[in-house]
Design an enzyme around this catalytic site. Structure first.
Site, PDB file in Angstrom:
ATOM      1  N   GLY A 192       0.822  -1.219   0.000  1.00 15.52           N
ATOM      2  CA  GLY A 192       0.000   0.000   0.000  1.00 15.52           C
ATOM      3  C   GLY A 192       0.850   1.260   0.000  1.00 15.52           C
ATOM      4  O   GLY A 192       0.378   2.350  -0.326  1.00 15.52           O
TER       5      GLY A 192
ATOM      6  N   CYS B 189     -13.522  -4.108   5.100  1.00 14.83           N
ATOM      7  CA  CYS B 189     -14.930  -4.004   5.506  1.00 14.83           C
ATOM      8  C   CYS B 189     -15.844  -4.827   4.607  1.00 14.83           C
ATOM      9  O   CYS B 189     -17.034  -4.532   4.476  1.00 14.83           O
ATOM     10  CB  CYS B 189     -15.380  -2.549   5.499  1.00 14.83           C
ATOM     11  SG  CYS B 189     -14.610  -1.586   6.790  1.00 14.83           S
TER      12      CYS B 189
ATOM     13  N   SER C  76     -14.898  -9.681  -0.191  1.00 15.22           N
ATOM     14  CA  SER C  76     -15.823 -10.818  -0.038  1.00 15.22           C
ATOM     15  C   SER C  76     -17.179 -10.538  -0.684  1.00 15.22           C
ATOM     16  O   SER C  76     -17.866 -11.466  -1.100  1.00 15.22           O
ATOM     17  CB  SER C  76     -15.957 -11.225   1.428  1.00 15.22           C
ATOM     18  OG  SER C  76     -16.362 -10.141   2.193  1.00 15.22           O
TER      19      SER C  76
END
Ligand code: OXD
Ligand code: MN
Length: 628
Positions: free
Chosen positions: A221, A272, A276
């Site tokens: 990142g 968060c 998924s």
């Protein structure tokens, strides 16, 4: 053209490769980088399989990656204090008159001087690796070319997996000056091959020259410029034009036993539920992190994934909760783990991986690890870092949308999700009452902080459209751009629906939903796009009817019974909590501090507040969905 480079120590046939690109700006950038960072030699890479393989081998040879037992699997470690994004030291170089509230910036020249000092000679005795990428599919209006300079084979290897190779794109640039470029150096590394000078870790973004400098770090990142650093440059570009750059996945969903595929884009803060949601069983995944969105000639919203891989959080990935990802991770393929644990048989383990043979000792993100051990600050060292990751290509996933992954036209997006980690206020799913209300839903995401950044304390923070960490334009400008975009879509009669989701509602006993329930929310939204379900309009958004969810839960989970009680607790309108949220949002968007916030958003806040207060008088602080 190449004269300036002719006497530099360019390895192999690097000069011939550069001749094929024939780009003066590239030559100048490489010359400057060489003179400034003083590497031993320069490696120029093209898109050939030979070059890709060379980088894989060098990442191992340089000790930046270690081979694991499964074919193609390697593990990389970042320095113990460099295992998440460094928000504090990531700054935008800004010319003084443009300083803006909420953007971590530094005076342009002061920052540039500081960075140049830090990077002076930083590649001494190392190889400067040069590679080319295409952010977005080839031959597409979405595409942004990018030139990466780094001294890390891990960074290069990761980018080769996560981004489309761009050497060919550079050979045919329409405007030879139109590309992003990045300087990165891991700086001095110790015998574990991790960055040492973390006090000099800096990531400075220069929107004027479309470039980023990053030094003394390895965590992707911070170091992989094509990811969150190019994201910032693209946000700036999009907001000065008429398109959107978003922190969004793109995936297609089909109803149970249905044939149609409906594409959604979704913005969620890191950790968060974004990956998924993109990968719920049965979905067709196009992207899991960054999307460019445009309006096509037919007046429809289209989106493309600017990446081709996933850099996903691995904690909690197990056969039950994330079957698609787990099966991809457990099979032999090119895959880079980061900051996980491996045992003496070189098998990979991570928190909640669902394996039975969890080791009691091994090598992990701390180094030599034993269960129960603590670090220098007396913190227990878990088996893997909370932000440990896997890197793989999307095409390696069973549910990759192979037809559309590299579609230069993108896919038509019919719905948008905005989600946050909200323990006590927002419904699990609701639909916006208009585009403007939908933009507000995104603008007022609040989320518990997670582990993708280096902040230590958990707190609830606003995360505007889940992109707040990366915004380098004023919030007002960014939101105006969304509204303008929506107006054009409305005019064309093609406005996508916007939904808000929240997978993290809790009561004193824990979460109100299982991790898999999100499939029901997603399929309800998919059905709403096609007019399959009615909804109950409430001030904060339209919610599903109990009967529809009951049917969906039974369809999706083989007859699972969804009770009225569950529905009532999950979909109650938490009036008091929402009114408090509005108060917080008024502070966040205080016109005295935040200039140019679109008035439409204040109107939406007013509407919601007035309607909620009216309901509160007659029905109280917490209203059952059966009373709405
Ligand atoms: C990511 C992030 O890694 O958002 O995708 O931090
Ligand atoms: Mn992300």
């Amino acid at each position: 053209m190449l004269k300036a480079l002719q006497n530099l120590p360019i390895l192999g046939n690097g000069l011939d490769k550069l001749a094929k690109i024939n780009n003066k700006r590239v030559v100048n950038i490489l010359y400057d980088a060489f003179k400034h960072m003083n590497p031993r030699d320069i490696l120029i890479l093209d898109d050939s399989p030979k070059d890709l393989e060379y980088v894989r081998q060098m990442a191992l040879r340089a000790g930046e990656e270690t081979k694991l037992s499964k074919n193609g699997h390697t593990v990389h470690y970042d320095s113990y204090g460099d295992q998440a994004r460094d928000k504090k030291n990531t700054k935008v170089l800004m010319k003084y008159q443009e300083k803006t509230n909420g953007i971590n910036s530094i005076d342009y020249y002061k920052g540039l001087h500081e960075m140049m000092d830090i990077m002076n000679g930083i590649m001494k005795d190392k190889t400067m690796i040069v590679s080319f990428y295409s952010l977005g599919p080839e031959n597409s209006i979405f595409t942004r070319p990018a030139l990466q300079i780094t001294d890390s084979y891990y960074v290069t290897h990761s980018e080769q997996m996560l981004y489309r190779q761009g050497f060919k794109e550079f050979q045919k640039l329409k405007d030879p000056n139109e590309f992003y470029y990045f300087w990165h150096s891991q700086g001095y590394v110790d015998d574990k091959k991790v960055s040492v000078n973390l006090d000099k870790r800096r990531i400075y973004i220069d929107p004027y020259e479309n470039r980023v400098f990053s030094a003394n770090n390895q965590y992707a990142g911070n170091s992989l410029a094509c990811k969150k650093l190019a994201l910032r440059l693209a946000i700036n570009e999009a907001n000065n034009s008429d398109w959107l750059t978003e922190h969004m996945f793109i995936a297609g969903y089909s109803p149970v036993n249905g044939k149609r595929t409906t594409y959604f884009a979704g913005a969620y803060p890191s950790a968060c539920g974004k990956t998924s949601t993109a990968m719920i069983p049965g979905s067709k995944i196009v992207g899991d992190d960054i999307a460019y969105l445009r309006i096509n000639e037919a007046g429809k919203m289209v989106g493309c994934n600017i990446e081709q891989g996933v850099f996903g959080i691995i904690g909690g990935v197990n056969p039950e909760d994330d079957p698609e990802i787990f099966s991809a991770i457990e099979s032999e393929r090119e895959l880079i783990f980061s900051n996980i644990c491996y045992d003496e048989k070189k098998e990979a383990f991570w928190k909640d991986c669902g394996k039975e043979n969890m080791p009691k000792e091994g090598i992990n993100h701390y180094g030599q690890w034993k269960e129960g051990m603590t670090d220098g600050e007396n913190n227990k060292v878990p088996i893997s870092h909370k932000n440990s990751r896997f890197t793989l290509r999307i095409s390696d996933l069973k549910n990759a949308d192979k037809e559309n992954l590299h579609n230069p036209d993108g896919v038509v997006i019919s719905g948008i999700f905005y989600g946050g980690r909200d323990p006590d206020t927002n419904y699990p799913v609701s639909e916006s009452l208009s585009w403007e209300h939908g933009v507000l839903m995104g603008a007022i995401i609040e989320s518990e902080t997670t582990f993708a950044t280096l902040e230590k304390k958990v707190s609830i923070k606003p995360s505007i459209m889940a992109i707040g960490d990366f915004l380098i334009v004023p919030k007002g400008k960014y939101l105006q751009n969304h509204l303008k975009f929506g107006k054009r879509l409305k005019k064309a009669g093609n406005c996508p629906k916007i939904f808000s989701t929240n997978y993290f509602l809790k009561n004193e006993k824990g979460y109100l939903n299982t991790k898999l329930d999100k499939k029901v929310w997603v399929l309800w939204a998919e059905g709403r796009v096609h007019g399959d379900y009615e909804a109950i309009a409430t001030p904060t958004g339209s919610i599903p009817k109990y009967e529809d969810l009951k049917t969906l839960f039974a369809q999706v989970f083989d007859g699972r019974v969804y009770t009225r009680k569950e529905y009532e607790e999950q979909f109650s309108l938490r009036v008091k909590k929402y009114l408090n949220k509005i108060k917080r949002m008024r502070k966040l968007y205080d016109p005295k501090i935040e200039k140019d916030i679109p008035i439409e958003l204040y109107h939406e806040l007013d509407r919601i507040e007035i309607q909620l207060k009216k309901l509160q008088k007659t029905k109280g602080d917490n209203i059952s969905p059966f009373d709405l």
